[in-house]
Design a protein around this motif. Sequence first.
Motif, PDB file in Angstrom:
ATOM      1  N   LEU A 104      59.357  87.214 -48.320  1.00 42.47           N
ATOM      2  CA  LEU A 104      58.525  86.023 -48.466  1.00 42.47           C
ATOM      3  C   LEU A 104      57.689  85.810 -47.204  1.00 42.47           C
ATOM      4  O   LEU A 104      58.111  86.182 -46.107  1.00 42.47           O
ATOM      5  CB  LEU A 104      59.386  84.781 -48.710  1.00 42.47           C
ATOM      6  N   PRO A 105      56.513  85.181 -47.344  1.00 43.69           N
ATOM      7  CA  PRO A 105      55.696  84.879 -46.166  1.00 43.69           C
ATOM      8  C   PRO A 105      56.453  83.958 -45.208  1.00 43.69           C
ATOM      9  O   PRO A 105      57.248  83.101 -45.621  1.00 43.69           O
ATOM     10  CB  PRO A 105      54.470  84.173 -46.749  1.00 43.69           C
ATOM     11  N   THR A 106      56.184  84.123 -43.916  1.00 49.12           N
ATOM     12  CA  THR A 106      56.872  83.336 -42.890  1.00 49.12           C
ATOM     13  C   THR A 106      56.747  81.825 -43.108  1.00 49.12           C
ATOM     14  O   THR A 106      57.742  81.097 -42.968  1.00 49.12           O
ATOM     15  CB  THR A 106      56.363  83.723 -41.495  1.00 49.12           C
ATOM     16  N   PRO A 107      55.556  81.287 -43.465  1.00 53.52           N
ATOM     17  CA  PRO A 107      55.488  79.832 -43.681  1.00 53.52           C
ATOM     18  C   PRO A 107      56.414  79.347 -44.799  1.00 53.52           C
ATOM     19  O   PRO A 107      56.945  78.235 -44.719  1.00 53.52           O
ATOM     20  CB  PRO A 107      54.019  79.612 -44.055  1.00 53.52           C
ATOM     21  N   ALA A 108      56.622  80.167 -45.820  1.00 54.75           N
ATOM     22  CA  ALA A 108      57.532  79.791 -46.907  1.00 54.75           C
ATOM     23  C   ALA A 108      58.975  79.756 -46.410  1.00 54.75           C
ATOM     24  O   ALA A 108      59.730  78.832 -46.726  1.00 54.75           O
ATOM     25  CB  ALA A 108      57.398  80.762 -48.071  1.00 54.75           C
ATOM     26  N   VAL A 109      59.360  80.755 -45.623  1.00 57.97           N
ATOM     27  CA  VAL A 109      60.714  80.805 -45.074  1.00 57.97           C
ATOM     28  C   VAL A 109      60.953  79.592 -44.174  1.00 57.97           C
ATOM     29  O   VAL A 109      61.973  78.895 -44.293  1.00 57.97           O
ATOM     30  CB  VAL A 109      60.935  82.104 -44.284  1.00 57.97           C
ATOM     31  N   GLU A 110      60.008  79.321 -43.291  1.00 58.84           N
ATOM     32  CA  GLU A 110      60.159  78.197 -42.369  1.00 58.84           C
ATOM     33  C   GLU A 110      60.170  76.865 -43.111  1.00 58.84           C
ATOM     34  O   GLU A 110      60.905  75.936 -42.742  1.00 58.84           O
ATOM     35  CB  GLU A 110      59.041  78.235 -41.326  1.00 58.84           C
ATOM     36  N   GLY A 111      59.359  76.763 -44.166  1.00 60.32           N
ATOM     37  CA  GLY A 111      59.315  75.532 -44.939  1.00 60.32           C
ATOM     38  C   GLY A 111      60.621  75.242 -45.643  1.00 60.32           C
ATOM     39  O   GLY A 111      61.097  74.092 -45.661  1.00 60.32           O
ATOM     40  N   PHE A 159      60.044  74.131 -55.263  1.00 64.04           N
ATOM     41  CA  PHE A 159      58.903  74.526 -56.097  1.00 64.04           C
ATOM     42  C   PHE A 159      57.633  73.807 -55.637  1.00 64.04           C
ATOM     43  O   PHE A 159      56.565  74.430 -55.505  1.00 64.04           O
ATOM     44  CB  PHE A 159      59.203  74.209 -57.561  1.00 64.04           C
ATOM     45  N   THR A 160      57.744  72.521 -55.364  1.00 63.12           N
ATOM     46  CA  THR A 160      56.587  71.749 -54.895  1.00 63.12           C
ATOM     47  C   THR A 160      56.098  72.267 -53.549  1.00 63.12           C
ATOM     48  O   THR A 160      54.890  72.440 -53.330  1.00 63.12           O
ATOM     49  CB  THR A 160      56.962  70.259 -54.784  1.00 63.12           C
ATOM     50  N   LEU A 161      57.027  72.537 -52.640  1.00 60.87           N
ATOM     51  CA  LEU A 161      56.653  73.027 -51.309  1.00 60.87           C
ATOM     52  C   LEU A 161      55.947  74.380 -51.398  1.00 60.87           C
ATOM     53  O   LEU A 161      54.898  74.588 -50.779  1.00 60.87           O
ATOM     54  CB  LEU A 161      57.915  73.142 -50.449  1.00 60.87           C
ATOM     55  N   LEU A 162      56.523  75.294 -52.163  1.00 57.15           N
ATOM     56  CA  LEU A 162      55.993  76.656 -52.215  1.00 57.15           C
ATOM     57  C   LEU A 162      54.659  76.724 -52.944  1.00 57.15           C
ATOM     58  O   LEU A 162      53.742  77.455 -52.524  1.00 57.15           O
ATOM     59  CB  LEU A 162      57.020  77.585 -52.863  1.00 57.15           C
ATOM     60  N   THR A 163      54.517  75.964 -54.014  1.00 62.58           N
ATOM     61  CA  THR A 163      53.215  75.950 -54.687  1.00 62.58           C
ATOM     62  C   THR A 163      52.170  75.292 -53.791  1.00 62.58           C
ATOM     63  O   THR A 163      50.998  75.685 -53.799  1.00 62.58           O
ATOM     64  CB  THR A 163      53.298  75.215 -56.039  1.00 62.58           C
ATOM     65  N   GLY A 164      52.586  74.307 -52.989  1.00 60.74           N
ATOM     66  CA  GLY A 164      51.672  73.684 -52.046  1.00 60.74           C
ATOM     67  C   GLY A 164      51.178  74.639 -50.978  1.00 60.74           C
ATOM     68  O   GLY A 164      50.083  74.460 -50.427  1.00 60.74           O
ATOM     69  N   LEU A 165      51.979  75.667 -50.698  1.00 59.27           N
ATOM     70  CA  LEU A 165      51.571  76.699 -49.742  1.00 59.27           C
ATOM     71  C   LEU A 165      50.704  77.775 -50.400  1.00 59.27           C
ATOM     72  O   LEU A 165      50.290  78.727 -49.735  1.00 59.27           O
ATOM     73  CB  LEU A 165      52.811  77.354 -49.131  1.00 59.27           C
ATOM     74  N   ARG A 174      58.261  77.268 -65.847  1.00 57.88           N
ATOM     75  CA  ARG A 174      57.015  76.947 -65.140  1.00 57.88           C
ATOM     76  C   ARG A 174      56.532  78.143 -64.341  1.00 57.88           C
ATOM     77  O   ARG A 174      57.308  78.801 -63.653  1.00 57.88           O
ATOM     78  CB  ARG A 174      57.226  75.757 -64.213  1.00 57.88           C
ATOM     79  N   VAL A 175      55.245  78.382 -64.419  1.00 57.18           N
ATOM     80  CA  VAL A 175      54.627  79.500 -63.710  1.00 57.18           C
ATOM     81  C   VAL A 175      53.415  78.979 -62.960  1.00 57.18           C
ATOM     82  O   VAL A 175      52.526  78.351 -63.544  1.00 57.18           O
ATOM     83  CB  VAL A 175      54.194  80.614 -64.694  1.00 57.18           C
ATOM     84  N   HIS A 176      53.386  79.242 -61.655  1.00 58.96           N
ATOM     85  CA  HIS A 176      52.261  78.811 -60.819  1.00 58.96           C
ATOM     86  C   HIS A 176      51.670  80.046 -60.145  1.00 58.96           C
ATOM     87  O   HIS A 176      52.227  80.553 -59.170  1.00 58.96           O
ATOM     88  CB  HIS A 176      52.726  77.802 -59.772  1.00 58.96           C
ATOM     89  N   PRO A 177      50.548  80.570 -60.633  1.00 61.56           N
ATOM     90  CA  PRO A 177      49.941  81.745 -60.008  1.00 61.56           C
ATOM     91  C   PRO A 177      49.343  81.403 -58.641  1.00 61.56           C
ATOM     92  O   PRO A 177      48.993  80.253 -58.355  1.00 61.56           O
ATOM     93  CB  PRO A 177      48.834  82.144 -60.994  1.00 61.56           C
ATOM     94  N   ASP A 178      49.211  82.432 -57.800  1.00 62.91           N
ATOM     95  CA  ASP A 178      48.524  82.246 -56.532  1.00 62.91           C
ATOM     96  C   ASP A 178      47.020  82.342 -56.745  1.00 62.91           C
ATOM     97  O   ASP A 178      46.537  82.394 -57.898  1.00 62.91           O
ATOM     98  CB  ASP A 178      49.014  83.253 -55.487  1.00 62.91           C
ATOM     99  N   ALA A 179      46.247  82.350 -55.670  1.00 64.07           N
ATOM    100  CA  ALA A 179      44.781  82.335 -55.769  1.00 64.07           C
ATOM    101  C   ALA A 179      44.234  83.570 -56.471  1.00 64.07           C
ATOM    102  O   ALA A 179      43.098  83.559 -56.971  1.00 64.07           O
ATOM    103  CB  ALA A 179      44.173  82.201 -54.375  1.00 64.07           C
ATOM    104  N   HIS A 180      45.033  84.649 -56.512  1.00 60.91           N
ATOM    105  CA  HIS A 180      44.598  85.891 -57.167  1.00 60.91           C
ATOM    106  C   HIS A 180      45.140  86.015 -58.584  1.00 60.91           C
ATOM    107  O   HIS A 180      44.967  87.052 -59.232  1.00 60.91           O
ATOM    108  CB  HIS A 180      45.043  87.090 -56.330  1.00 60.91           C
ATOM    109  N   GLY A 181      45.814  84.978 -59.057  1.00 60.22           N
ATOM    110  CA  GLY A 181      46.379  85.003 -60.400  1.00 60.22           C
ATOM    111  C   GLY A 181      47.728  85.687 -60.495  1.00 60.22           C
ATOM    112  O   GLY A 181      48.245  85.886 -61.593  1.00 60.22           O
ATOM    113  N   ALA A 182      48.312  86.041 -59.341  1.00 61.84           N
ATOM    114  CA  ALA A 182      49.590  86.757 -59.324  1.00 61.84           C
ATOM    115  C   ALA A 182      50.758  85.787 -59.168  1.00 61.84           C
ATOM    116  O   ALA A 182      50.611  84.693 -58.615  1.00 61.84           O
ATOM    117  CB  ALA A 182      49.610  87.768 -58.184  1.00 61.84           C
TER     118      ALA A 182
END
Length: 291
Positions: A104-111, A159-165, A174-182
Amino acid sequence: MSDAPSPLGLLLDVDGPIASPVTRTVATPSIITDLILLARANVPIAFITGRSVAFIRDEVVLPLRAAGLPETMRMYGVCEKGAVWFPITAAGIGEVVVDDSVTLPTPAVEGIRALVADRFSDTMFFDETKQAMVSVEQRTDADHAAYQVAAADFNEAAFTLLTGLGLGIRFGGRVHPDAHGAVPFRIDPTIISTDIESVTLDKDHGARRALDFFSVSGPLPRVWRSVGDSRSDYLMADHLHAAGYDVSHVDVRPADGILERPYPVIVEGDLVHDAAGAQFLGSWVDRLGLR
């Protein structure tokens, strides 16, 4: 170890069938004794778990070493559902490999670490030993019912924190894609923890990695048993069945619902968790005449 072909192969989840989900240790001594007897009989044994290397080293491998692992055997560990792997020898854990592509990306781990510390530290802790996934786990001094309530709140907050990142993530329906649709990650609750992990990781991935490792050291047995306490543990047997092996799956928590599969599903009477795991291992030790 004999040169005879192995009579059996084992793919073992750890929490539940091997380690008690209450004490988080191998609390049944016969499990250690029987694993050693099976290892001496050339049985390939893989621990396929969501646990970390540190947990397997301290709670499984150290007791096995203390009881006398054989110098020659086929034993392997696949941790964090396939993200981390290593051989196990009489000297302990060998070289550890981490698949950095699934971290996972570092900001997600720290969050998530901060979320636990700020709001949920009375019932759970952030597992600092994980190297690829992120896990929070029920504290052993916390009431389980209180943990379950807190875990539901935590999962929503995560879920709220990670989608906010901007993370692409799946949680239940529930499925929340990233900016690239992934959607590269998922939130996966268990009875004592929540894992946040790559969607590419699961028990079939771990089974594939274990078979690849064992195939280098000699012929693979035709008969395999997988053992677990979660519905996802059936994926180990699914992989073996698809590959053409004679496989049965041992479900040590059947109250969660026995899945319909094209191979046999075994339950150990009324026994559950590590009591069922101990019964299963002991039955094979006796069947193979190893005592």
